[in-house]
Design an enzyme around this catalytic site. Structure first.
Site, PDB file in Angstrom:
ATOM      1  N   ASP A 198       9.098   2.727  -0.178  1.00 51.11           N
ATOM      2  CA  ASP A 198       8.054   3.309   0.651  1.00 51.11           C
ATOM      3  C   ASP A 198       8.290   2.836   2.077  1.00 51.11           C
ATOM      4  OD1 ASP A 198       5.882   4.142   2.036  1.00 51.11           O
ATOM      5  OD2 ASP A 198       4.401   3.519   0.537  1.00 51.11           O
ATOM      6  N   LYS A 257       4.367   8.477   9.187  1.00 50.06           N
ATOM      7  CA  LYS A 257       4.109   7.827  10.477  1.00 50.06           C
ATOM      8  C   LYS A 257       5.091   8.257  11.581  1.00 50.06           C
ATOM      9  CE  LYS A 257       0.997   4.453   8.652  1.00 50.06           C
ATOM     10  NZ  LYS A 257       1.017   3.906   7.307  1.00 50.06           N
ATOM     11  N   TYR A 263       0.857  -1.185   0.000  1.00 56.19           N
ATOM     12  CA  TYR A 263       0.000   0.000   0.000  1.00 56.19           C
ATOM     13  C   TYR A 263       0.890   1.230   0.000  1.00 56.19           C
ATOM     14  CZ  TYR A 263      -3.475   3.428   1.662  1.00 56.19           C
ATOM     15  OH  TYR A 263      -4.309   4.516   1.805  1.00 56.19           O
TER      16      TYR A 263
HETATM   17  C1  LIG Z   1       0.363   4.416   6.002  1.00 54.85           C
HETATM   18  C2  LIG Z   1       1.063   4.183   4.723  1.00 54.85           C
HETATM   19  C3  LIG Z   1       0.924   5.050   3.627  1.00 54.85           C
HETATM   20  C4  LIG Z   1      -0.076   6.159   3.592  1.00 54.85           C
HETATM   21  O1  LIG Z   1       0.157   7.124   4.571  1.00 54.85           O
HETATM   22  P1  LIG Z   1      -1.047   8.109   4.989  1.00 54.85           P
HETATM   23  O2  LIG Z   1      -0.404   9.051   5.927  1.00 54.85           O
HETATM   24  O3  LIG Z   1      -2.093   7.226   5.591  1.00 54.85           O
HETATM   25  O4  LIG Z   1      -1.528   8.763   3.753  1.00 54.85           O
HETATM   26  C5  LIG Z   1       1.718   4.845   2.513  1.00 54.85           C
HETATM   27  N1  LIG Z   1       2.590   3.844   2.459  1.00 54.85           N
HETATM   28  C6  LIG Z   1       2.743   2.971   3.485  1.00 54.85           C
HETATM   29  C7  LIG Z   1       3.752   1.882   3.374  1.00 54.85           C
HETATM   30  C8  LIG Z   1       1.968   3.098   4.633  1.00 54.85           C
HETATM   31  O5  LIG Z   1       2.102   2.217   5.620  1.00 54.85           O
END
Ligand SMILES: *Cc1c(COP(=O)(O)O)cnc(C)c1O
Length: 439
Positions: free
Chosen positions: A245, A278, A150
């Site tokens: 990511d 995060k 994601y």
């Molecule tokens: C949480 C997450 C996102 C999205 O971040 P948001 O602040 O919710 O938009 C993107 N990539 C990864 C790997 C994530 O865990």
């Protein structure tokens, strides 16, 4: 902790009713609605250390930590003080501040692949901007992502695999026109052969490969070292960028992120671009993307790749993130967090084994995942073999015993520095009681 299956959550139920009248599904992010596991979502009123309380006054040990950010636990005094001071000084200026520099420096100091970062407000925004930069810098449109990873909800990323490697993806959300995902190629995680085929077919047109190096959005699945090495080699050979990511793994699995974990195994290993979020906001809306200077200088106002944000680098959010990073950068922080997370994972595996429940689990730093079968999965299809009904029984059994894990089987879990050894032992004991009901 006593089982509390009789407990009727009246106030939570009332709030959920009321929420559903004014907010779609009663929530502002879908997974919070408990749809996968059933039951009434808990409305949280406050949190402290490793725990939070719901609207009925029940306490839960928190293994979500706001989906990762709360690595110090809730309400750390030093973070609270930094946020309060920053709020007093002003919420937002729409002009640069020194704290943005400090936070950028603090991030760069821990992640060798980063020379510059741009601060934004959400992981979605950061991932979307990193793709734009990869496309702008390479002059190419197509990119690879992996099933089960994601990267936020930007249109081009809401995509599932097409019918073959020559065809590109299909939208997974209404409102995303097929043309918008026609450049997104979705491959199976950890499948080297497929990756090689995709590069053989589309190499010269690929702007980047985007990957969650340790995937936390299909529970917890590591990219194998050979797979990661091949990603790096193929990107190099074909002039595509490797985009990590690390919104979830950054400053969570190790101070240097998942890339530092792979760098232990693969000499000179680095991604080209990194997406963060995060933990770097410590619970405030803050995210970032970054990489080498020559790439980041493609961004506006220096270069042709446009990107902007009214609240980007927000003074209160940066204060929160900076205080958090300062604390987790102290000597021994990750050793202790890793030890506790390992203790939890080992305890859960032993408890499941003792009760005859098939179970496997893995962790890195303060992030963990577990599965209700014996071998650790390598890709999304294998993760999805989890028995949903059994997972739901485990989830509700733990919730009834005051342990709050993610309300969906495809989510990772998080331990914070505020979780004590006693908290971990309580959790393992609660899990053992629930395992007994499953076996
Ligand atoms: C949480 C997450 C996102 C999205 O971040 P948001 O602040 O919710 O938009 C993107 N990539 C990864 C790997 C994530 O865990």
């Amino acid at each position: 902790m006593k089982p509390d299956t009789e407990h009727t959550s009246t106030r939570n139920a009332e709030l959920f009713e009321r929420a559903q009248r004014v907010i779609p599904g009663g929530v502002n992010s879908p997974v919070r609605a408990f749809r996968a596991v059933g039951g009434t979502p808990r409305f949280i009123t406050r949190a402290q250390g490793p725990a939070f309380w719901d609207a009925d006054g029940r306490r839960y040990l928190d293994y979500i930590g706001s989906w990762g950010p709360m690595i110090l636990g809730h309400g750390h005094p030093a973070v609270l003080e930094a946020v309060q001071k920053a709020a007093t000084d002003g919420f937002s200026f729409g002009a640069p501040t020194e704290r943005e520099i400090e936070l950028a420096e603090a991030i760069i100091a821990q992640v060798p692949s980063l020379e510059m970062v741009r601060l934004v407000s959400s992981g979605t925004e950061a991932a979307m901007s990193a793709i734009r930069l990869a496309r702008g810098a390479t002059g190419r449109s197509k990119f690879i992502k992996f099933e089960g990873c994601y990267h936020g909800h930007a249109d081009a990323l809401l995509v599932k695999a097409g019918s073959g490697l020559a065809t590109f993806g299909n939208p997974t959300s209404a409102g995303v026109p097929p043309e918008v995902v026609q450049h997104t190629l979705v491959l199976e995680y950890n499948n080297i052969e497929q990756l090689e085929e995709a590069f053989a077919l589309h190499g010269p047109e690929l702007a980047c490969v985007m990957i969650e190096p340790i995937a936390g959005n299909m529970n917890f699945v590591r990219a194998s070292v050979p797979f990661m090495r091949r990603c790096r080699e193929l990107c190099n050979e074909h002039g595509a960028l490797l985009v990590f990511d690390e919104v979830m793994t950054g400053f969570r699995v190790a101070l240097g992120g998942a890339q530092s974990v792979y760098a232990r195994e693969i000499p000179d290993f680095q991604p080209d671009l990194t997406v963060l979020g995060k933990v770097i906001g410590g619970g405030m809306p803050l995210a970032a993307f970054g990489g080498p200077r020559k790439l980041m200088q493609q961004m506006a106002p220096l270069g042709p790749v446009y990107q902007a944000g009214t609240l980007s680098g927000n003074p209160v959010a940066t204060a929160c993130g900076l205080a958090t990073l300062q604390l987790i950068s102290q000597n021994g922080f990750f050793d202790d967090l890793s030890r506790k997370t390992r203790k939890l994972v080992d305890g859960l595996v032993a408890a499941a084994r003792a009760e005859g429940v098939p179970f496997s689990a893995d962790c890195e730093g303060g992030m963990f995942g577990f599965f209700l079968f014996d071998a650790l999965p390598q890709n999304y299809a294998q993760v999805m073999k989890t028995d949903g009904a059994r997972f739901n029984a485990l989830f509700h059994g733990l919730l009834d015993r005051g342990v709050y894990i993610a309300p969906a089987l495809y989510e990772a879990g998080f331990v914070s520095a505020a979780h004590t050894d006693a908290d971990i032992e309580t959790t393992v004991q609660a899990a053992r009681e629930v395992f007994r009901t499953l076996s």
